[in-house]
Design a protein around this motif. Structure first.
Motif, short mmCIF file in Angstrom:
data_model
loop_
_atom_site.label_atom_id
_atom_site.label_comp_id
_atom_site.label_asym_id
_atom_site.label_seq_id
_atom_site.Cartn_x
_atom_site.Cartn_y
_atom_site.Cartn_z
N LEU A 112 0.86 -1.18 0.00
CA LEU A 112 0.00 0.00 0.00
C LEU A 112 0.89 1.23 0.00
O LEU A 112 1.56 1.51 0.99
N ILE A 113 0.93 1.94 -1.13
CA ILE A 113 1.76 3.15 -1.20
C ILE A 113 0.90 4.31 -1.67
O ILE A 113 0.22 4.24 -2.70
N LYS A 114 0.90 5.38 -0.87
CA LYS A 114 0.11 6.56 -1.20
C LYS A 114 0.87 7.41 -2.21
O LYS A 114 2.10 7.43 -2.20
N PRO A 115 0.15 8.16 -3.06
CA PRO A 115 0.84 8.98 -4.06
C PRO A 115 1.45 10.27 -3.50
O PRO A 115 2.21 10.93 -4.19
N ILE A 116 1.09 10.64 -2.27
CA ILE A 116 1.69 11.85 -1.69
C ILE A 116 2.25 11.53 -0.30
O ILE A 116 1.82 10.59 0.35
N THR A 117 3.21 12.36 0.11
CA THR A 117 3.80 12.18 1.44
C THR A 117 2.88 12.79 2.50
O THR A 117 1.90 13.46 2.17
N GLU A 118 3.22 12.58 3.76
CA GLU A 118 2.45 13.13 4.87
C GLU A 118 2.27 14.65 4.73
O GLU A 118 1.21 15.19 5.04
N ASP A 119 3.33 15.34 4.25
CA ASP A 119 3.24 16.80 4.15
C ASP A 119 2.77 17.26 2.76
O ASP A 119 2.96 18.41 2.39
N GLY A 120 2.15 16.34 2.00
CA GLY A 120 1.48 16.75 0.78
C GLY A 120 2.34 16.82 -0.47
O GLY A 120 1.88 17.24 -1.52
N ARG A 121 3.61 16.40 -0.38
CA ARG A 121 4.47 16.42 -1.56
C ARG A 121 4.15 15.20 -2.44
O ARG A 121 3.87 14.12 -1.93
N ARG A 122 4.21 15.39 -3.77
CA ARG A 122 3.95 14.28 -4.67
C ARG A 122 5.11 13.28 -4.63
O ARG A 122 6.26 13.67 -4.84
N LYS A 123 4.79 12.02 -4.39
CA LYS A 123 5.86 11.01 -4.36
C LYS A 123 6.32 10.67 -5.77
O LYS A 123 5.53 10.64 -6.70
N LYS A 129 17.12 0.35 -11.18
CA LYS A 129 16.40 0.92 -12.32
C LYS A 129 15.13 0.11 -12.56
O LYS A 129 15.06 -1.07 -12.26
N ILE A 130 14.15 0.79 -13.15
CA ILE A 130 12.86 0.18 -13.40
C ILE A 130 12.58 0.21 -14.89
O ILE A 130 12.85 1.21 -15.56
N ARG A 131 12.04 -0.88 -15.42
CA ARG A 131 11.64 -0.91 -16.81
C ARG A 131 10.14 -1.14 -16.90
O ARG A 131 9.58 -1.98 -16.21
N THR A 132 9.48 -0.33 -17.73
CA THR A 132 8.07 -0.58 -18.02
C THR A 132 7.78 -0.12 -19.44
O THR A 132 8.36 0.87 -19.89
N HIS A 133 6.93 -0.82 -20.16
CA HIS A 133 6.64 -0.55 -21.57
C HIS A 133 7.93 -0.45 -22.38
O HIS A 133 8.03 0.34 -23.33
N GLY A 134 8.93 -1.21 -21.98
CA GLY A 134 10.18 -1.23 -22.73
C GLY A 134 11.08 -0.03 -22.51
O GLY A 134 12.10 0.11 -23.17
N MET A 135 10.70 0.86 -21.60
CA MET A 135 11.56 2.04 -21.38
C MET A 135 11.91 2.16 -19.90
O MET A 135 11.30 1.51 -19.04
N VAL A 136 12.88 3.00 -19.62
CA VAL A 136 13.31 3.21 -18.24
C VAL A 136 12.88 4.62 -17.84
O VAL A 136 13.51 5.60 -18.23
N PRO A 137 11.78 4.76 -17.09
CA PRO A 137 11.30 6.10 -16.76
C PRO A 137 12.22 6.77 -15.73
O PRO A 137 12.82 6.08 -14.90
N PRO A 138 12.37 8.12 -15.82
CA PRO A 138 13.21 8.82 -14.85
C PRO A 138 12.70 8.62 -13.43
O PRO A 138 11.49 8.56 -13.21
N MET A 139 13.62 8.51 -12.49
CA MET A 139 13.26 8.25 -11.10
C MET A 139 12.45 9.37 -10.45
O MET A 139 11.80 9.17 -9.44
N GLU A 140 12.55 10.58 -11.06
CA GLU A 140 11.81 11.69 -10.45
C GLU A 140 10.38 11.83 -10.97
O GLU A 140 9.67 12.77 -10.65
N THR A 141 9.93 10.84 -11.78
CA THR A 141 8.55 10.89 -12.28
C THR A 141 7.56 10.69 -11.12
O THR A 141 7.69 9.73 -10.37
N PRO A 142 6.57 11.60 -10.99
CA PRO A 142 5.58 11.42 -9.93
C PRO A 142 4.76 10.16 -10.17
O PRO A 142 4.34 9.88 -11.29
N ILE A 143 4.51 9.38 -9.10
CA ILE A 143 3.82 8.10 -9.30
C ILE A 143 2.33 8.29 -9.58
O ILE A 143 1.72 7.43 -10.21
N GLN A 144 1.75 9.40 -9.13
CA GLN A 144 0.35 9.64 -9.50
C GLN A 144 0.24 9.79 -11.02
O GLN A 144 -0.62 9.21 -11.66
N TRP A 145 1.16 10.56 -11.61
CA TRP A 145 1.17 10.74 -13.06
C TRP A 145 1.42 9.39 -13.76
O TRP A 145 0.77 9.06 -14.76
#
Lengths: 264, 177
Positions: free
Chosen positions: A202-213, A230-246
């Motif tokens: 269970l991972i929330k998309p924002i931190t306790e203080d409201g920042r986007r994870k 590193k993470i691969r999805t759809h054949g690509m390696v998304p940047p680590m700073e991509t917000p998980i909600q997006w």
């Protein structure tokens, strides 16, 4: 909300060239069958796209075995075809990519303790809908799926099965909306694949203080001591700073889960 | 119980299955407590049971005959729903796994459309292998009904178990109050 249509389109249109070959030990005719080539959507499932493969090979196997359930093998492993095709590829083939993707076809010795039996399309649909429900439970406590009508569920399935982007997204956009009082989901539906399985948490998309994870935050919550993976999805390696909600809104598979493969 | 979402926490699940295992030992029932390696929610209960069925399960022999079926029932935690899940695999004497169609027939679901969202193969959350699973999506609602039980897993399992041929001895009732 999932509003970057160009990305949704691009993800939807991802395809893989596959070369299917019948296991030579199962050929009962004198003549070896030709391999069968197919472009398959990454977002689909093998049992939805392999009717023609079955038809092509079945007459070359022992007549007693022609009616048995076909199954697929890659690199000595039965293909887990309850995962979307793109997930299977990212997981098994990873970064050492050689195309077409060579897959061996079997009609004998179905590995029933290892892979799902998808004897009918209805069973594949049931699996797909169960994933959607689970994802909606994580995002909206299940309220969006349960407020939909049967025809909406059907439209999601038929849209995926027939490769109809507009049909699918007309319904899926409702699943991708944040609850009315917030701009994010409750939890992010994801599976993080590694070794022979995957992790869910269970991972929330924002931190306790409201920042986007970000993707980095997600990885750190699961592997506190290995921040440099590193993470691969759809054949690509998304940047680590991509917000998980997006990511959840734009990079989820049609089953509404993010399928993230750990790169080693 | 987590009052926010009315789902069951992992700690409550773990407490409940440990109590159930201890009680199982005291009455010589056969529940086992298993621990999956490297898994956050890795503990689960399992029990093997041989049932005798008088109906024919195989499609190629229409006449009725007795067959012995071994069931391997598992009670696992589903972290997404925050609820217990009941799943099983079942074998005929010749070692072949029962198919979902055979199970639907056995448990009188074959003629109903809702079989597709009640009982199908799903991935065992710890073993990552296909198991025939009672769908968890309604379990959260059911679990809420047992909010007053001292052991929600026992209350829930004695309710849903019989649907798939698993009867829980009434001895376990004392864990619930």
């Amino acid at each position: 909300m999932a509003n970057d249509r160009e990305i949704l389109r691009e993800i939807w249109e991802g395809k893989l060239p596959v070369c299917f070959q019948l296991d030579p030990n199962e050929v009962s005719e004198l003549q070896q069958p030709d391999p069968f080539f197919l472009m398959v959507p990454r977002l689909s499932y093998f049992p939805l796209v392999t009717d023609k493969v079955r038809k092509h090979f079945s007459r070359y196997v022992d007549p007693e075995k022609q009616e048995q359930e076909m199954w697929l093998e890659y690199d000595g492993q039965p293909v887990k075809w309850h995962f979307p095709i793109g997930v299977v590829f990212d997981l098994y083939v990873g970064s050492d990519i050689q195309l077409p993707w060579n897959i061996t076809v079997h009609f004998d010795k179905f590995p029933e303790s290892q892979i799902f039996r998808f004897s009918t399309k209805e069973i594949v649909e049931a699996h797909f809908m169960a994933c959607i429900k689970e994802a909606d439970f994580l995002k909206h406590r299940g309220q969006v799926v349960s407020s939909m009508q049967k025809k909406d569920h059907n439209q999601l399935w038929v849209g995926l099965q027939n490769d109809k982007f507009d049909q699918f997204w007309a319904v899926n956009r409702k699943l991708m909306e944040a609850p009315s009082d917030q701009d994010h989901f409750k939890y992010i539906p994801f599976r993080l694949y590694m070794d022979d399985g995957y992790k869910q948490k269970l991972i929330k998309p924002i931190t306790e203080d409201g920042r986007r994870k970000t993707l980095h935050d997600l990885i750190t919550e699961i592997f506190p001591n290995q921040p440099n993976v590193k993470i691969r999805t759809h054949g690509m390696v998304p940047p680590m700073e991509t917000p998980i909600q997006w990511m959840s809104e734009h990079l989820s598979y049609p089953d509404n889960f993010l399928h993230l493969c750990l790169q080693v | 119980m987590d009052s926010m979402h009315l789902s069951m926490s992992w700690d409550t699940f773990l407490k409940d299955i440990k109590e159930m295992k201890a009680h199982s030992d005291s009455i010589d029932d056969d529940w086992l407590l298993n621990q999956g390696r490297n898994h956050e929610y890795g503990a689960y209960l399992s029990k093997k049971l041989v049932n005798c069925f008088s109906t024919s399960l195989s499609t190629d022999t229409p006449e009725k005959s007795d067959s012995l079926i071994t069931f391997d029932y598992h009670v696992v935690y589903n972290p997404s729903y925050g609820c217990p899940v009941l799943c099983f695999n079942a074998w005929e004497m010749n070692g072949s796994l029962l198919t979902i169609e055979q199970c639907w027939k056995q448990f009188n679901l074959a003629n109903f459309d809702y079989k597709y969202h009640t009982l199908t193969q799903m991935e065992h959350p710890v073993l990552m292998k296909p198991f025939i699973t009672l769908h968890p999506c309604k379990t959260t609602e059911l679990v809420q009904l047992f909010a007053n039980s001292k052991n929600v897993v026992v209350s829930w399992l004695s309710t849903v178990g019989p649907v798939v041929g698993l009867n829980i001895s009434s001895h376990y009732a004392k864990l619930t109050n």
